[in-house]
Motif scaffolding. Sequence first.
Motif, PDB file in Angstrom:
ATOM      1  N   PHE A   1       0.871  -1.177   0.000  1.00  0.00           N
ATOM      2  CA  PHE A   1       0.000   0.000   0.000  1.00  0.00           C
ATOM      3  C   PHE A   1       0.906   1.224   0.000  1.00  0.00           C
ATOM      4  O   PHE A   1       1.709   1.427   0.913  1.00  0.00           O
ATOM      5  CB  PHE A   1      -0.906   0.008   1.228  1.00  0.00           C
ATOM      6  N   VAL A   2       0.774   2.049  -1.052  1.00  0.00           N
ATOM      7  CA  VAL A   2       1.699   3.164  -1.226  1.00  0.00           C
ATOM      8  C   VAL A   2       0.948   4.448  -1.555  1.00  0.00           C
ATOM      9  O   VAL A   2      -0.131   4.420  -2.161  1.00  0.00           O
ATOM     10  CB  VAL A   2       2.731   2.864  -2.340  1.00  0.00           C
ATOM     11  N   VAL A   3       1.543   5.564  -1.145  1.00  0.00           N
ATOM     12  CA  VAL A   3       0.987   6.888  -1.411  1.00  0.00           C
ATOM     13  C   VAL A   3       2.129   7.820  -1.806  1.00  0.00           C
ATOM     14  O   VAL A   3       3.303   7.539  -1.544  1.00  0.00           O
ATOM     15  CB  VAL A   3       0.247   7.461  -0.182  1.00  0.00           C
ATOM     16  N   ALA A   4       1.778   8.929  -2.437  1.00  0.00           N
ATOM     17  CA  ALA A   4       2.785   9.940  -2.761  1.00  0.00           C
ATOM     18  C   ALA A   4       3.264  10.623  -1.481  1.00  0.00           C
ATOM     19  O   ALA A   4       2.502  10.733  -0.501  1.00  0.00           O
ATOM     20  CB  ALA A   4       2.191  10.980  -3.711  1.00  0.00           C
ATOM     21  N   PRO A   5       4.513  11.076  -1.428  1.00  0.00           N
ATOM     22  CA  PRO A   5       5.009  11.771  -0.225  1.00  0.00           C
ATOM     23  C   PRO A   5       4.180  12.999   0.134  1.00  0.00           C
ATOM     24  O   PRO A   5       4.150  13.394   1.305  1.00  0.00           O
ATOM     25  CB  PRO A   5       6.441  12.160  -0.620  1.00  0.00           C
ATOM     26  N   THR A   6       3.527  13.604  -0.853  1.00  0.00           N
ATOM     27  CA  THR A   6       2.715  14.800  -0.602  1.00  0.00           C
ATOM     28  C   THR A   6       1.285  14.480  -0.206  1.00  0.00           C
ATOM     29  O   THR A   6       0.520  15.392   0.124  1.00  0.00           O
ATOM     30  CB  THR A   6       2.691  15.677  -1.867  1.00  0.00           C
ATOM     31  N   HIS A   7       0.903  13.220  -0.254  1.00  0.00           N
ATOM     32  CA  HIS A   7      -0.478  12.834   0.068  1.00  0.00           C
ATOM     33  C   HIS A   7      -0.707  12.924   1.575  1.00  0.00           C
ATOM     34  O   HIS A   7       0.209  12.635   2.367  1.00  0.00           O
ATOM     35  CB  HIS A   7      -0.756  11.406  -0.417  1.00  0.00           C
ATOM     36  N   PRO A   8      -1.910  13.310   2.019  1.00  0.00           N
ATOM     37  CA  PRO A   8      -2.179  13.411   3.465  1.00  0.00           C
ATOM     38  C   PRO A   8      -1.883  12.137   4.241  1.00  0.00           C
ATOM     39  O   PRO A   8      -1.470  12.206   5.406  1.00  0.00           O
ATOM     40  CB  PRO A   8      -3.664  13.768   3.517  1.00  0.00           C
ATOM     41  N   LEU A   9      -2.070  10.982   3.628  1.00  0.00           N
ATOM     42  CA  LEU A   9      -1.833   9.731   4.347  1.00  0.00           C
ATOM     43  C   LEU A   9      -0.346   9.444   4.553  1.00  0.00           C
ATOM     44  O   LEU A   9       0.007   8.587   5.363  1.00  0.00           O
ATOM     45  CB  LEU A   9      -2.480   8.552   3.610  1.00  0.00           C
ATOM     46  N   ALA A  10       0.525  10.146   3.831  1.00  0.00           N
ATOM     47  CA  ALA A  10       1.959   9.906   3.981  1.00  0.00           C
ATOM     48  C   ALA A  10       2.431  10.227   5.386  1.00  0.00           C
ATOM     49  O   ALA A  10       3.370   9.595   5.898  1.00  0.00           O
ATOM     50  CB  ALA A  10       2.741  10.729   2.956  1.00  0.00           C
ATOM     51  N   SER A  11       1.798  11.194   6.026  1.00  0.00           N
ATOM     52  CA  SER A  11       2.200  11.590   7.382  1.00  0.00           C
ATOM     53  C   SER A  11       1.253  11.054   8.449  1.00  0.00           C
ATOM     54  O   SER A  11       1.430  11.349   9.632  1.00  0.00           O
ATOM     55  CB  SER A  11       2.263  13.116   7.483  1.00  0.00           C
ATOM     56  N   HIS A  12       0.272  10.265   8.035  1.00  0.00           N
ATOM     57  CA  HIS A  12      -0.694   9.739   9.004  1.00  0.00           C
ATOM     58  C   HIS A  12      -0.060   8.598   9.804  1.00  0.00           C
ATOM     59  O   HIS A  12       0.655   7.755   9.249  1.00  0.00           O
ATOM     60  CB  HIS A  12      -1.945   9.241   8.284  1.00  0.00           C
ATOM     61  N   PRO A  13      -0.303   8.545  11.115  1.00  0.00           N
ATOM     62  CA  PRO A  13       0.240   7.435  11.926  1.00  0.00           C
ATOM     63  C   PRO A  13      -0.259   6.084  11.401  1.00  0.00           C
ATOM     64  O   PRO A  13      -1.392   5.957  10.942  1.00  0.00           O
ATOM     65  CB  PRO A  13      -0.300   7.718  13.329  1.00  0.00           C
ATOM     66  N   THR A  14       0.607   5.095  11.493  1.00  0.00           N
ATOM     67  CA  THR A  14       0.235   3.753  11.057  1.00  0.00           C
ATOM     68  C   THR A  14       0.029   2.852  12.269  1.00  0.00           C
ATOM     69  O   THR A  14       0.584   3.102  13.342  1.00  0.00           O
ATOM     70  CB  THR A  14       1.336   3.160  10.155  1.00  0.00           C
ATOM     71  N   PRO A  15      -0.772   1.792  12.126  1.00  0.00           N
ATOM     72  CA  PRO A  15      -1.489   1.409  10.907  1.00  0.00           C
ATOM     73  C   PRO A  15      -2.695   2.325  10.653  1.00  0.00           C
ATOM     74  O   PRO A  15      -3.313   2.815  11.588  1.00  0.00           O
ATOM     75  CB  PRO A  15      -1.934  -0.025  11.196  1.00  0.00           C
ATOM     76  N   ILE A  16      -3.018   2.519   9.388  1.00  0.00           N
ATOM     77  CA  ILE A  16      -4.107   3.413   8.999  1.00  0.00           C
ATOM     78  C   ILE A  16      -5.427   2.652   9.086  1.00  0.00           C
ATOM     79  O   ILE A  16      -5.594   1.608   8.435  1.00  0.00           O
ATOM     80  CB  ILE A  16      -3.897   3.930   7.568  1.00  0.00           C
ATOM     81  N   PRO A  17      -6.391   3.136   9.869  1.00  0.00           N
ATOM     82  CA  PRO A  17      -7.665   2.423   9.989  1.00  0.00           C
ATOM     83  C   PRO A  17      -8.528   2.609   8.740  1.00  0.00           C
ATOM     84  O   PRO A  17      -8.359   3.573   7.979  1.00  0.00           O
ATOM     85  CB  PRO A  17      -8.319   3.083  11.206  1.00  0.00           C
ATOM     86  N   SER A  18      -9.471   1.709   8.550  1.00  0.00           N
ATOM     87  CA  SER A  18     -10.354   1.783   7.385  1.00  0.00           C
ATOM     88  C   SER A  18     -11.183   3.060   7.387  1.00  0.00           C
ATOM     89  O   SER A  18     -11.500   3.608   6.325  1.00  0.00           O
ATOM     90  CB  SER A  18     -11.274   0.558   7.356  1.00  0.00           C
ATOM     91  N   SER A  19     -11.533   3.541   8.573  1.00  0.00           N
ATOM     92  CA  SER A  19     -12.328   4.763   8.659  1.00  0.00           C
ATOM     93  C   SER A  19     -11.589   5.953   8.052  1.00  0.00           C
ATOM     94  O   SER A  19     -12.196   6.838   7.442  1.00  0.00           O
ATOM     95  CB  SER A  19     -12.690   5.054  10.116  1.00  0.00           C
ATOM     96  N   GLU A  20     -10.261   5.984   8.217  1.00  0.00           N
ATOM     97  CA  GLU A  20      -9.470   7.057   7.622  1.00  0.00           C
ATOM     98  C   GLU A  20      -9.221   6.795   6.137  1.00  0.00           C
ATOM     99  O   GLU A  20      -9.278   7.713   5.305  1.00  0.00           O
ATOM    100  CB  GLU A  20      -8.129   7.183   8.350  1.00  0.00           C
ATOM    101  N   LEU A  21      -8.975   5.550   5.800  1.00  0.00           N
ATOM    102  CA  LEU A  21      -8.704   5.187   4.408  1.00  0.00           C
ATOM    103  C   LEU A  21      -9.896   5.521   3.515  1.00  0.00           C
ATOM    104  O   LEU A  21      -9.733   5.975   2.377  1.00  0.00           O
ATOM    105  CB  LEU A  21      -8.381   3.693   4.316  1.00  0.00           C
ATOM    106  N   ARG A  22     -11.098   5.332   4.032  1.00  0.00           N
ATOM    107  CA  ARG A  22     -12.316   5.578   3.265  1.00  0.00           C
ATOM    108  C   ARG A  22     -12.427   7.032   2.811  1.00  0.00           C
ATOM    109  O   ARG A  22     -13.086   7.345   1.824  1.00  0.00           O
ATOM    110  CB  ARG A  22     -13.540   5.191   4.102  1.00  0.00           C
ATOM    111  N   ARG A  23     -11.778   7.937   3.503  1.00  0.00           N
ATOM    112  CA  ARG A  23     -11.871   9.360   3.197  1.00  0.00           C
ATOM    113  C   ARG A  23     -11.012   9.764   1.992  1.00  0.00           C
ATOM    114  O   ARG A  23     -11.100  10.905   1.527  1.00  0.00           O
ATOM    115  CB  ARG A  23     -11.441  10.185   4.421  1.00  0.00           C
TER     116      ARG A  23
END
Length: 303
Positions: free
Chosen positions: A172-194
């Motif tokens: 599972f990968v994101v761009a360095p500029t994407h909001p999820l790049a700085s999100h604490p892991t593991p990323i929950p489904s509730s956040e991923l859905r957004r």
Amino acid sequence: MKISLELLHILDAIDCHGSFTAAASALHRVPSALSHAVAKLESDLNVALFIREGRRASLTPAGRTLLDEGRHLLRAAAELERRVQRIATGWEAELRIAVDMIIPVERLFPLLERFYADCPVTQIRLSTEVLGGSWDALATDRADLVIGAPGDMPARSGINSRLLCMRTQQLFVVAPTHPLASHPTPIPSSELRRHRAVVIADTSRELAARTIGLLEGQDILRVPNMAAKAGAQIAGLGVGHLPVWLAGPEIAAGRLVEKTLADPRSPMPCHIAWRTRQVGKALGWFLAELEKNEQIDLLTAGL
């Protein structure tokens, strides 16, 4: 007979390509020839087969019924031709191999080189499919052999399969500029859905389309191939999984960032599948080669 196989082939091309012009290009004919053929058939049957809206052409209900039933005739005629050729020589005149897009087509080239050395009489046609499209290609007679068909085999007669590998190395990968790049892991489904998911559109035509890992209510960007999916994620347009062979170099170059999910994907089985009616010598050759561990390892590395 007012309806010929040639006319059915024309209707099929127009339906698949969406316009007379695009269908004519695919059939290596001029658009006026297709227009004339369809107009004559409509006159002979006294029904309208297409609704023309600008350059687009879509089937009427009567046209859809004609084509849906006619495709069975086209498949039967094509199968009859192949059967006659197989009976005459044992070798297929053409073998159609579909590869799931998760596997780089280039990995088949050494296998094809060996095949041509052994079996120069059979022509090979390669194509790519996505998700359920691999199974659909067999069910609708677009392919004789599929490599990498994911998930469970549909309940269709005339198809056999065996396990190729378990697909486990999806990152599972994101761009360095994407909001999820700085999100604490593991990323929950509730956040991923957004966040928008980038997916490759399923290529099924008749079987139900399949999806993997999408969450209810999640925005989707559908792209045509694996390169476009990686490019869209690098551009920050969305998130998603990529195979190790593709994601690894992008992570190393700093263009993508790997993140872990609270609900990771389960391993997915990938299969080799083939049409079982009168297996010819060319198909038998590939099935034998694709049982060898070294060939399987080459095809499935980084999946």
